[in-house]
Design a protein around this motif. Structure first.
Motif, PDB file in Angstrom:
ATOM      1  N   UNK A  94      17.733 -21.598 -12.402  1.00 53.56           N
ATOM      2  CA  UNK A  94      16.567 -22.468 -12.337  1.00 53.56           C
ATOM      3  C   UNK A  94      17.030 -23.793 -11.751  1.00 53.56           C
ATOM      4  N   UNK A  95      16.309 -24.298 -10.776  1.00 58.49           N
ATOM      5  CA  UNK A  95      16.656 -25.559 -10.115  1.00 58.49           C
ATOM      6  C   UNK A  95      15.676 -26.629 -10.588  1.00 58.49           C
ATOM      7  N   UNK A  96      16.206 -27.728 -11.138  1.00 55.62           N
ATOM      8  CA  UNK A  96      15.346 -28.779 -11.687  1.00 55.62           C
ATOM      9  C   UNK A  96      15.605 -30.151 -11.087  1.00 55.62           C
ATOM     10  N   UNK A  97      16.374 -30.196  -9.988  1.00 55.99           N
ATOM     11  CA  UNK A  97      16.594 -31.466  -9.290  1.00 55.99           C
ATOM     12  C   UNK A  97      16.785 -31.169  -7.808  1.00 55.99           C
ATOM     13  N   UNK A  98      16.625 -32.185  -6.974  1.00 57.12           N
ATOM     14  CA  UNK A  98      16.797 -32.002  -5.537  1.00 57.12           C
ATOM     15  C   UNK A  98      18.223 -31.554  -5.243  1.00 57.12           C
ATOM     16  N   UNK A  99      18.365 -30.537  -4.399  1.00 57.01           N
ATOM     17  CA  UNK A  99      19.677 -29.983  -4.081  1.00 57.01           C
ATOM     18  C   UNK A  99      19.602 -29.178  -2.785  1.00 57.01           C
ATOM     19  N   UNK A 100      20.740 -28.746  -2.294  1.00 57.99           N
ATOM     20  CA  UNK A 100      20.798 -27.840  -1.145  1.00 57.99           C
ATOM     21  C   UNK A 100      21.146 -26.457  -1.661  1.00 57.99           C
ATOM     22  N   UNK A 101      20.278 -25.475  -1.411  1.00 64.67           N
ATOM     23  CA  UNK A 101      20.487 -24.084  -1.826  1.00 64.67           C
ATOM     24  C   UNK A 101      19.906 -23.172  -0.768  1.00 64.67           C
ATOM     25  N   UNK A 102      20.510 -22.011  -0.606  1.00 67.09           N
ATOM     26  CA  UNK A 102      20.009 -20.965   0.289  1.00 67.09           C
ATOM     27  C   UNK A 102      19.765 -21.501   1.700  1.00 67.09           C
ATOM     28  N   UNK A 103      20.616 -22.436   2.115  1.00 67.18           N
ATOM     29  CA  UNK A 103      20.534 -22.938   3.477  1.00 67.18           C
ATOM     30  C   UNK A 103      19.446 -23.966   3.744  1.00 67.18           C
ATOM     31  N   UNK A 104      18.869 -24.543   2.701  1.00 67.35           N
ATOM     32  CA  UNK A 104      17.835 -25.555   2.914  1.00 67.35           C
ATOM     33  C   UNK A 104      17.846 -26.572   1.786  1.00 67.35           C
ATOM     34  N   UNK A 105      17.175 -27.703   2.008  1.00 68.46           N
ATOM     35  CA  UNK A 105      17.038 -28.716   0.969  1.00 68.46           C
ATOM     36  C   UNK A 105      15.884 -28.318   0.066  1.00 68.46           C
ATOM     37  N   UNK A 106      16.133 -28.291  -1.220  1.00 69.40           N
ATOM     38  CA  UNK A 106      15.131 -27.904  -2.206  1.00 69.40           C
ATOM     39  C   UNK A 106      14.695 -29.146  -2.959  1.00 69.40           C
ATOM     40  N   UNK A 107      13.394 -29.367  -3.013  1.00 67.79           N
ATOM     41  CA  UNK A 107      12.825 -30.470  -3.781  1.00 67.79           C
ATOM     42  C   UNK A 107      12.308 -29.888  -5.095  1.00 67.79           C
ATOM     43  N   UNK A 108      12.937 -30.259  -6.195  1.00 65.30           N
ATOM     44  CA  UNK A 108      12.549 -29.738  -7.496  1.00 65.30           C
ATOM     45  C   UNK A 108      12.719 -30.818  -8.558  1.00 65.30           C
ATOM     46  N   UNK A 109      12.070 -30.600  -9.692  1.00 62.07           N
ATOM     47  CA  UNK A 109      12.175 -31.512 -10.828  1.00 62.07           C
ATOM     48  C   UNK A 109      11.961 -30.687 -12.097  1.00 62.07           C
ATOM     49  N   UNK A 110      12.223 -31.255 -13.271  1.00 62.17           N
ATOM     50  CA  UNK A 110      11.950 -30.506 -14.502  1.00 62.17           C
ATOM     51  C   UNK A 110      10.482 -30.085 -14.626  1.00 62.17           C
TER      52      UNK A 110
END
Length: 68
Positions: free
Chosen positions: A26-42
């Motif tokens: 589970x991703x709950x913060x901005x990060x780079x995953x799967x070759x792209x930038x992911x925008x996430x939060x709790x």
């Protein structure tokens, strides 16, 4: 919103068909995953999943996933 845990089997729509795989995390913060930038939060998490068919990884919002 449906919650998923590491190891849950899920399915999602992919290129006109259905794909199945496993939740890796589970991703709950901005990060780079799967070759792209992911925008996430709790409050708006996303999930890293691995496809059973291709072995590739992807990131999906919870509303795009269903339990398999």
């Amino acid at each position: 919103m449906t919650e998923f845990r590491k190891g849950d089997r899920v399915r999602w729509n992919s290129h006109g068909s259905t794909a199945e795989g496993t939740v890796l995390k589970k991703i709950t913060s901005d990060t780079d995953e799967a070759g792209r930038t992911v925008r996430a939060s709790p409050d708006e998490p996303q999930y890293l999943v691995r496809s059973e068919a291709s072995g590739g990884t992807a990131v999906h919002r919870p509303e795009a996933l269903r339990r398999a």
